[in-house]
Design a protein around this motif. Structure first.
Motif, short mmCIF file in Angstrom:
data_model
loop_
_atom_site.label_atom_id
_atom_site.label_comp_id
_atom_site.label_asym_id
_atom_site.label_seq_id
_atom_site.Cartn_x
_atom_site.Cartn_y
_atom_site.Cartn_z
N LEU A 31 0.84 -1.19 0.00
CA LEU A 31 0.00 0.00 0.00
C LEU A 31 0.88 1.24 0.00
O LEU A 31 1.90 1.29 0.69
CB LEU A 31 -0.92 -0.01 1.22
N ALA A 32 0.49 2.24 -0.75
CA ALA A 32 1.26 3.47 -0.85
C ALA A 32 1.11 4.29 0.43
O ALA A 32 0.17 4.11 1.19
CB ALA A 32 0.79 4.28 -2.05
N ALA A 33 2.04 5.18 0.63
CA ALA A 33 1.95 6.10 1.75
C ALA A 33 0.76 7.01 1.54
O ALA A 33 0.42 7.37 0.42
CB ALA A 33 3.23 6.92 1.85
N GLY A 40 0.60 23.54 7.32
CA GLY A 40 2.05 23.70 7.31
C GLY A 40 2.76 22.80 6.33
O GLY A 40 3.97 22.66 6.39
N GLY A 41 2.05 22.16 5.41
CA GLY A 41 2.70 21.29 4.44
C GLY A 41 1.88 20.04 4.18
O GLY A 41 0.66 20.05 4.25
N VAL A 42 2.58 18.97 3.93
CA VAL A 42 1.95 17.68 3.64
C VAL A 42 2.54 16.65 4.61
O VAL A 42 3.76 16.52 4.70
CB VAL A 42 2.21 17.23 2.18
N ILE A 43 1.67 15.94 5.31
CA ILE A 43 2.11 14.89 6.22
C ILE A 43 2.06 13.56 5.47
O ILE A 43 1.04 13.23 4.87
CB ILE A 43 1.23 14.83 7.48
N ILE A 131 3.97 5.65 11.22
CA ILE A 131 5.10 6.57 11.07
C ILE A 131 4.58 7.79 10.32
O ILE A 131 3.94 7.64 9.27
CB ILE A 131 6.25 5.93 10.26
N ARG A 132 4.85 8.96 10.84
CA ARG A 132 4.44 10.21 10.16
C ARG A 132 5.61 11.18 10.12
O ARG A 132 6.41 11.26 11.04
CB ARG A 132 3.30 10.89 10.93
N TYR A 133 5.64 11.94 9.03
CA TYR A 133 6.59 13.04 8.92
C TYR A 133 6.04 14.06 7.92
O TYR A 133 5.24 13.72 7.07
CB TYR A 133 7.99 12.56 8.50
N LYS A 134 6.46 15.29 8.08
CA LYS A 134 6.08 16.31 7.10
C LYS A 134 7.01 16.18 5.90
O LYS A 134 8.23 16.07 6.05
CB LYS A 134 6.17 17.72 7.67
N LYS A 135 6.41 16.20 4.73
CA LYS A 135 7.18 16.09 3.50
C LYS A 135 8.08 17.32 3.38
O LYS A 135 7.59 18.45 3.30
CB LYS A 135 6.21 15.99 2.32
N PRO A 136 9.40 17.14 3.38
CA PRO A 136 10.29 18.29 3.37
C PRO A 136 10.06 19.27 2.22
O PRO A 136 10.16 20.48 2.41
CB PRO A 136 11.68 17.65 3.30
N LEU A 140 9.62 23.23 2.82
CA LEU A 140 10.58 24.20 2.27
C LEU A 140 10.08 24.93 1.03
O LEU A 140 10.80 25.75 0.47
CB LEU A 140 11.90 23.46 1.94
N ALA A 141 8.86 24.66 0.62
CA ALA A 141 8.32 25.20 -0.64
C ALA A 141 8.31 26.73 -0.69
O ALA A 141 8.47 27.30 -1.77
CB ALA A 141 6.90 24.66 -0.87
N ASP A 142 8.15 27.38 0.42
CA ASP A 142 8.05 28.85 0.42
C ASP A 142 9.39 29.56 0.54
O ASP A 142 9.44 30.78 0.61
CB ASP A 142 7.13 29.31 1.57
N TYR A 143 10.47 28.79 0.56
CA TYR A 143 11.79 29.38 0.73
C TYR A 143 12.57 29.37 -0.59
O TYR A 143 12.55 28.40 -1.33
CB TYR A 143 12.58 28.64 1.81
N LYS A 144 13.26 30.47 -0.84
CA LYS A 144 13.99 30.67 -2.09
C LYS A 144 15.16 29.69 -2.23
O LYS A 144 15.97 29.52 -1.32
CB LYS A 144 14.51 32.11 -2.11
#
Length: 166
Positions: A31-33, A40-43, A131-136, A140-144
């Motif tokens: 099964l996929a994640a 604040g992002g995508v978990i 197991i959970r984590y925020k997709k980096p 970081l999407a809003d940072y140059k």
């Protein structure tokens, strides 16, 4: 009336076959994640078919294998006991690799607020561990200038959590 009965039997036969096929496919194809969008992002959430202690040990080994540094390790179960509450095992690892900080400080030092990365483990109660984590890349999407780093970290966390749930 008899026509309806034949249609009902045919439909039950078809649904039974699809259910059997689904059972076979679920057993063969992992099964996929699951990805959950939050403000604040995508978990990213993955479920390991193993008890908490086994997943915790495998995750620690995977973190070390990826040359990540554990900079924090809050034990949420222990903290809940401090306030008189019982919880199933739950803990987090705050991780990062010092060399990955260079692109942050070179491109957008304000993104340093987003590291270390956090990986959360929680016992589900049915012998499985979440197991959970925020997709980096989403963090970081809003940072140059950090798109490449975000994708690199996505791959790194995906690989180490995939290794953990096997």
């Amino acid at each position: 009336m008899k026509q309806t009965g034949k249609n009902d039997r045919a439909l039950r036969f078809l649904l039974g076959g699809l259910a059997a096929l689904g059972s076979v496919l679920i057993g063969v194809v992992p099964l996929a994640a699951q990805e959950i969008k939050v403000s604040g992002g995508v978990i990213v959430e993955k479920v390991a078919n193993h008890p908490f202690a086994a997943v915790d040990a495998k995750l620690q080994a995977a973190i070390k294998g990826a040359k990540l540094v554990i900079v924090g390790e809050p034990n949420y179960q222990m903290m809940q006991r401090m306030v008189g509450r019982e919880r199933k095992p739950a803990k987090a690892y705050f991780v990062f690799r010092p060399d990955l900080g260079t692109p942050i400080f070179d491109n957008d030092p304000t993104a340093a607020m987003e590291v270390p990365l956090k990986i959360l483990l929680m016992e589900r109660g049915d012998g499985k561990t979440v197991i959970r984590y925020k997709k980096p890349s989403s963090v970081l999407a809003d940072y140059k200038g950090l798109e490449s780093l975000g994708k690199q970290l996505d791959d790194l966390l995906a690989q180490l959590t995939d290794a953990t749930i096997k």
